[in-house]
Design an enzyme around this catalytic site. Sequence first.
Site, PDB file in Angstrom:
ATOM      1  N   GLN A   4     -43.393 -33.079   3.910  1.00  0.00           N
ATOM      2  CA  GLN A   4     -42.925 -33.787   5.118  1.00  0.00           C
ATOM      3  C   GLN A   4     -44.075 -34.548   5.795  1.00  0.00           C
ATOM      4  O   GLN A   4     -43.847 -35.586   6.425  1.00  0.00           O
ATOM      5  CB  GLN A   4     -42.320 -32.799   6.123  1.00  0.00           C
ATOM      6  CG  GLN A   4     -41.034 -32.139   5.678  1.00  0.00           C
ATOM      7  CD  GLN A   4     -41.287 -30.803   4.990  1.00  0.00           C
ATOM      8  OE1 GLN A   4     -42.390 -30.555   4.486  1.00  0.00           O
ATOM      9  NE2 GLN A   4     -40.285 -29.955   4.941  1.00  0.00           N
ATOM     10  N   ASP A  43     -40.085 -24.426  15.385  1.00  0.00           N
ATOM     11  CA  ASP A  43     -38.669 -24.234  15.080  1.00  0.00           C
ATOM     12  C   ASP A  43     -38.039 -23.244  16.046  1.00  0.00           C
ATOM     13  O   ASP A  43     -36.866 -23.332  16.369  1.00  0.00           O
ATOM     14  CB  ASP A  43     -38.516 -23.726  13.642  1.00  0.00           C
ATOM     15  CG  ASP A  43     -38.857 -24.813  12.650  1.00  0.00           C
ATOM     16  OD1 ASP A  43     -38.244 -25.884  12.725  1.00  0.00           O
ATOM     17  OD2 ASP A  43     -39.767 -24.605  11.830  1.00  0.00           O
ATOM     18  N   ASN A  55     -42.803 -21.823  12.757  1.00  0.00           N
ATOM     19  CA  ASN A  55     -42.839 -23.241  12.368  1.00  0.00           C
ATOM     20  C   ASN A  55     -43.067 -23.305  10.863  1.00  0.00           C
ATOM     21  O   ASN A  55     -43.266 -22.278  10.205  1.00  0.00           O
ATOM     22  CB  ASN A  55     -43.949 -23.969  13.155  1.00  0.00           C
ATOM     23  CG  ASN A  55     -43.864 -25.488  13.037  1.00  0.00           C
ATOM     24  OD1 ASN A  55     -42.765 -26.051  13.138  1.00  0.00           O
ATOM     25  ND2 ASN A  55     -44.976 -26.143  12.800  1.00  0.00           N
ATOM     26  N   LYS A  56     -43.034 -24.494  10.331  1.00  0.00           N
ATOM     27  CA  LYS A  56     -43.161 -24.718   8.880  1.00  0.00           C
ATOM     28  C   LYS A  56     -44.316 -23.921   8.279  1.00  0.00           C
ATOM     29  O   LYS A  56     -45.382 -23.791   8.881  1.00  0.00           O
ATOM     30  CB  LYS A  56     -43.387 -26.213   8.641  1.00  0.00           C
ATOM     31  CG  LYS A  56     -43.367 -26.646   7.193  1.00  0.00           C
ATOM     32  CD  LYS A  56     -42.046 -26.360   6.515  1.00  0.00           C
ATOM     33  CE  LYS A  56     -40.895 -27.072   7.164  1.00  0.00           C
ATOM     34  NZ  LYS A  56     -39.576 -26.468   6.817  1.00  0.00           N
TER      35      LYS A  56
END
Lengths: 254, 254
Positions: free
Chosen positions: B104, B145, B155-156
């Site tokens: 991403q 998130d 989070n990621k």
Amino acid sequence: VNLFWALDRMDATGASAKLDRGSALLEGLLAEAHAIAAEDQAMCRAIGKHGAELVVPGEGILTHCNAGGLATSDYGTALAVIFSAHEQGKHVRVFADETRPLLQGARLTAWELQRRGVPVTLICDNMAAQVMKEGKVQKVVVGADRIAANGDTANKIGTYGVALLAQAHGIPFYVAAPSSTFDLAIPDGSVIPIEEREPHEVTHGFGRQTAPAGVDVYNPAFDVTPAALIAGIITEKGVIRPVNGETIREMIGG
Amino acid sequence: VNLFWALDRMDATGASAKLDRGSALLEGLLAEAHAIAAEDQAMCRAIGKHGAELVVPGEGILTHCNAGGLATSDYGTALAVIFSAHEQGKHVRVFADETRPLLQGARLTAWELQRRGVPVTLICDNMAAQVMKEGKVQKVVVGADRIAANGDTANKIGTYGVALLAQAHGIPFYVAAPSSTFDLAIPDGSVIPIEEREPHEVTHGFGRQTAPAGVDVYNPAFDVTPAALIAGIITEKGVIRPVNGETIREMIGG
């Protein structure tokens, strides 16, 4: 450093032969190459033996990049430790960082371990911290490209980050390398130049463009892990620890 | 969490309408959707404004994954901070982690920054430590998130590692997220489940096989960064710092 050490030996062998005797020159070079290969095999086995003594049965061991048989004449340096522990029935599991951009961990390390029947789990580089946090890793073992006189160690990009993450989780971080990897003329890691490689490796590393055209890329090939983050350096002569100029000179120099 | 918050609002709007009046129901839902979009835009701008105040001219800012306009209705959360600082002429340079396995950072973040004229350098995830060591990064800003009541932030995958590396280099690590990302029913990050995703993303992430067939893979989608590693959480209401249950309740709850 190890590669140039071997080339220097071949060079010296060539120089000592009489150049007008072609076949004797070739025979001499071949004999020296065989000698280096045999020594390399013995060296890998000795590293494996010394390193395996540090491995506790059932441990998870994280490694980065590839320091296995594909990088040496036999079964490697960091992987020698793992192969040796595995052969002793120590039931280790390896977590192999895939090692972007060139994926030596995914393509080489995972393959070598799988081929020898060592349980291996492949992860992306950015998963190492989570794997450590979950208690899956009790030891980190990596190879080295060059080690300075004080123990600062240059190795594939990402190694330094792994060492910091290991420290944050109280996990000992080991380097496995033959004594020929030490470059005692270099006082410390600050003078080791960091090679920069092509942006293309990052933006097109998988045969497909994965980033916008023209984006700036920083692609350092190596980083330097300070000696203070290294629990020990596993050599064919034994394990250097703690890692500092004095312990290195005692084991390697003089 | 933010997505389900919006869906809950749509759901409540639908439930409050009379179901036998179809067009009124649709109009009501559309009006609510437009309201959410407008609020989201104002929220992104407010996060950008509060965050940009923290940015010192000339700073290097590292981000991980994508928290930009492609993930919100406007110009994002972490990237809102950067866009806002850039619009104020603060001359920032962004280091974007590519963010394996789905890239991403390479595919979205680098593209969004490039499109808005913000200087951006793409790096592999394992290069973040080296970039920090070289003094190129003065701040880390990432999205979230889900944030627990104590500030622990999901989070990621890779975010937690970046936070540890930032700490090791004395670089402040910020989270940028709307207040709807807080899940105050969750006391801390230990109860946030970590989704595991398909091995295929790691072994075939680029349309080409990059690991031996049958290799074990661990592919956690997220990780949790402990509140103690977070210098501040940048919300549309202001910056929460230090990050703890009390400061969060003051800004978000009640």
